[in-house]
Design a protein around this motif. Structure first.
Motif, mmCIF file in Angstrom:
data_model
loop_
_atom_site.group_PDB
_atom_site.id
_atom_site.type_symbol
_atom_site.label_atom_id
_atom_site.label_comp_id
_atom_site.label_asym_id
_atom_site.label_seq_id
_atom_site.Cartn_x
_atom_site.Cartn_y
_atom_site.Cartn_z
ATOM 1 N N ARG A 1 34.436 28.754 40.978
ATOM 2 C CA ARG A 1 35.949 27.756 40.370
ATOM 3 C C ARG A 1 36.076 27.067 38.714
ATOM 4 O O ARG A 1 37.028 27.500 38.793
ATOM 5 C CB ARG A 1 35.570 26.475 41.159
ATOM 6 C CG ARG A 1 35.838 26.453 43.157
ATOM 7 C CD ARG A 1 35.724 25.168 43.902
ATOM 8 N NE ARG A 1 35.122 24.419 43.946
ATOM 9 C CZ ARG A 1 33.852 24.291 45.062
ATOM 10 N NH1 ARG A 1 33.474 25.510 45.485
ATOM 11 N NH2 ARG A 1 33.066 23.620 44.505
ATOM 12 N N SER B 1 34.290 37.246 47.691
ATOM 13 C CA SER B 1 34.036 36.052 47.584
ATOM 14 C C SER B 1 32.911 35.507 47.461
ATOM 15 O O SER B 1 31.167 36.193 47.004
ATOM 16 C CB SER B 1 33.715 35.778 49.672
ATOM 17 O OG SER B 1 33.145 34.136 49.473
ATOM 18 N N PRO B 2 32.085 34.133 46.473
ATOM 19 C CA PRO B 2 31.016 33.266 46.502
ATOM 20 C C PRO B 2 29.745 33.868 47.329
ATOM 21 O O PRO B 2 28.986 34.133 46.857
ATOM 22 C CB PRO B 2 31.518 32.419 45.695
ATOM 23 C CG PRO B 2 32.868 32.572 45.904
ATOM 24 C CD PRO B 2 33.907 33.684 46.368
ATOM 25 N N SER B 3 30.652 33.873 48.313
ATOM 26 C CA SER B 3 29.324 33.597 49.929
ATOM 27 C C SER B 3 28.144 35.294 49.272
ATOM 28 O O SER B 3 26.697 35.737 49.723
ATOM 29 C CB SER B 3 29.652 32.915 51.001
ATOM 30 O OG SER B 3 29.810 32.282 51.243
ATOM 31 N N HIS C 1 30.036 29.127 44.233
ATOM 32 C CA HIS C 1 31.533 28.660 44.916
ATOM 33 C C HIS C 1 31.628 27.504 43.370
ATOM 34 O O HIS C 1 32.707 27.847 43.322
ATOM 35 C CB HIS C 1 31.418 27.851 45.832
ATOM 36 C CG HIS C 1 31.774 29.178 46.929
ATOM 37 N ND1 HIS C 1 33.133 29.435 48.169
ATOM 38 C CD2 HIS C 1 31.079 29.450 47.885
ATOM 39 C CE1 HIS C 1 32.517 30.128 49.114
ATOM 40 N NE2 HIS C 1 31.152 30.175 48.818
ATOM 41 N N ASN D 1 26.429 27.750 47.857
ATOM 42 C CA ASN D 1 27.254 26.370 46.825
ATOM 43 C C ASN D 1 27.524 26.422 45.763
ATOM 44 O O ASN D 1 28.399 26.072 45.361
ATOM 45 C CB ASN D 1 26.936 25.251 47.741
ATOM 46 C CG ASN D 1 25.147 24.942 46.852
ATOM 47 O OD1 ASN D 1 24.841 25.907 47.146
ATOM 48 N ND2 ASN D 1 24.703 23.582 46.955
ATOM 49 N N ARG E 1 37.575 32.220 54.127
ATOM 50 C CA ARG E 1 37.511 32.700 52.630
ATOM 51 C C ARG E 1 38.173 32.701 51.895
ATOM 52 O O ARG E 1 38.886 33.248 51.510
ATOM 53 C CB ARG E 1 36.218 33.900 52.566
ATOM 54 C CG ARG E 1 34.966 34.326 53.565
ATOM 55 C CD ARG E 1 33.913 35.403 53.579
ATOM 56 N NE ARG E 1 33.165 34.450 54.433
ATOM 57 C CZ ARG E 1 31.629 35.665 53.785
ATOM 58 N NH1 ARG E 1 31.590 36.787 53.376
ATOM 59 N NH2 ARG E 1 30.640 35.570 55.024
#
Length: 229
Positions: A58, A38-40, A54, A51, A75
């Protein structure tokens, strides 16, 4: 790039210029998605807010470099589209700011100029340049070379030499120099030391007329007047 099944490939040929640029500019971030993440989760390792991570994930997925591997507990998990990306050499030619070799040259030039500037600041802090040439009756004394050591760990050193070499001699010289750096790495690497990059740039100069016999050397160093070899 063509549509592909949502599974990581061993190799993928990139034909889109924007994707090729992203591979050069976002190598570190892309490497954090070798496995699904996950980008987080990778934001801190990427050195950016969640943010922003993310947003870039994308964007890179839109370029076909990442794909959405799964969604879980709210997520989104992304993964590299392929383990190896192949970029044709003519997609970003050397004349392009991100082209083959130009990025390395620009980076090395900038780093050397920064090192040279640090050395100059330490050596000449508070001094003034004075250019006096006297006259025929009272000629000016030659300027003295500054050879005192300065408080920087790696004093800037540029030694530029032009040689006339056969291709075979050039290949032997390149291998010999690589061997010297390999031995230096094995003998001199220290976890408590400071990073230092040594670079040898070799090229033929098309501006020189064919058959030119002159050789040139330019030594610009803060190691002292006669640096040790």
């Amino acid at each position: 790039m063509p549509e592909l099944t949502p599974a990581q490939l061993e190799s993928l040929r990139v034909t889109d210029e924007s994707a090729a640029r992203a591979l050069r500019q976002d190598t570190h971030l892309l490497g954090l998605f070798l496995s699904a993440a996950s980008p987080s989760d990778v934001a801190a390792r990427a050195g950016m807010p969640a943010n922003l991570a993310h947003h870039h994930a994308r964007r890179l997925a839109g370029l076909g470099l990442l794909f959405e591997q799964r969604r879980e507990a709210g997520r989104v998990y992304y993964q590299l589209r392929a383990r190896t990306f192949r970029v044709p050499s003519d997609l970003l030619p050397p004349q392009d700011p991100d082209g083959n070799g130009r990025g390395d040259l620009r980076d090395l030039t900038g780093r050397f100029l920064a090192a040279y500037g640090r050395c100059w600041a330490h050596m000449r802090d508070g001094e003034e340049d004075v250019f006096g040439f006297g006259n025929g009756e009272h000629p000016a004394q030659p300027l003295e070379d500054v050879t005192d050591p300065i408080p920087v760990p790696f004093r800037a050193h540029l030694d530029r030499l032009t040689l006339r070499l056969t291709p075979e001699r050039y290949a032997r010289l390149a291998r010999d120099l690589s061997d010297v750096l390999t031995r230096a790495s094995a003998e001199g690497h220290s976890e408590t030391g400071e990073p230092c990059t040594l670079a040898l740039l070799a090229f033929s100069d098309p501006a020189q007329p064919a058959g030119t016999l002159s050789l040139s050397r330019n030594l610009n160093t803060f190691l002292g007047l006669n640096p040790a070899p």
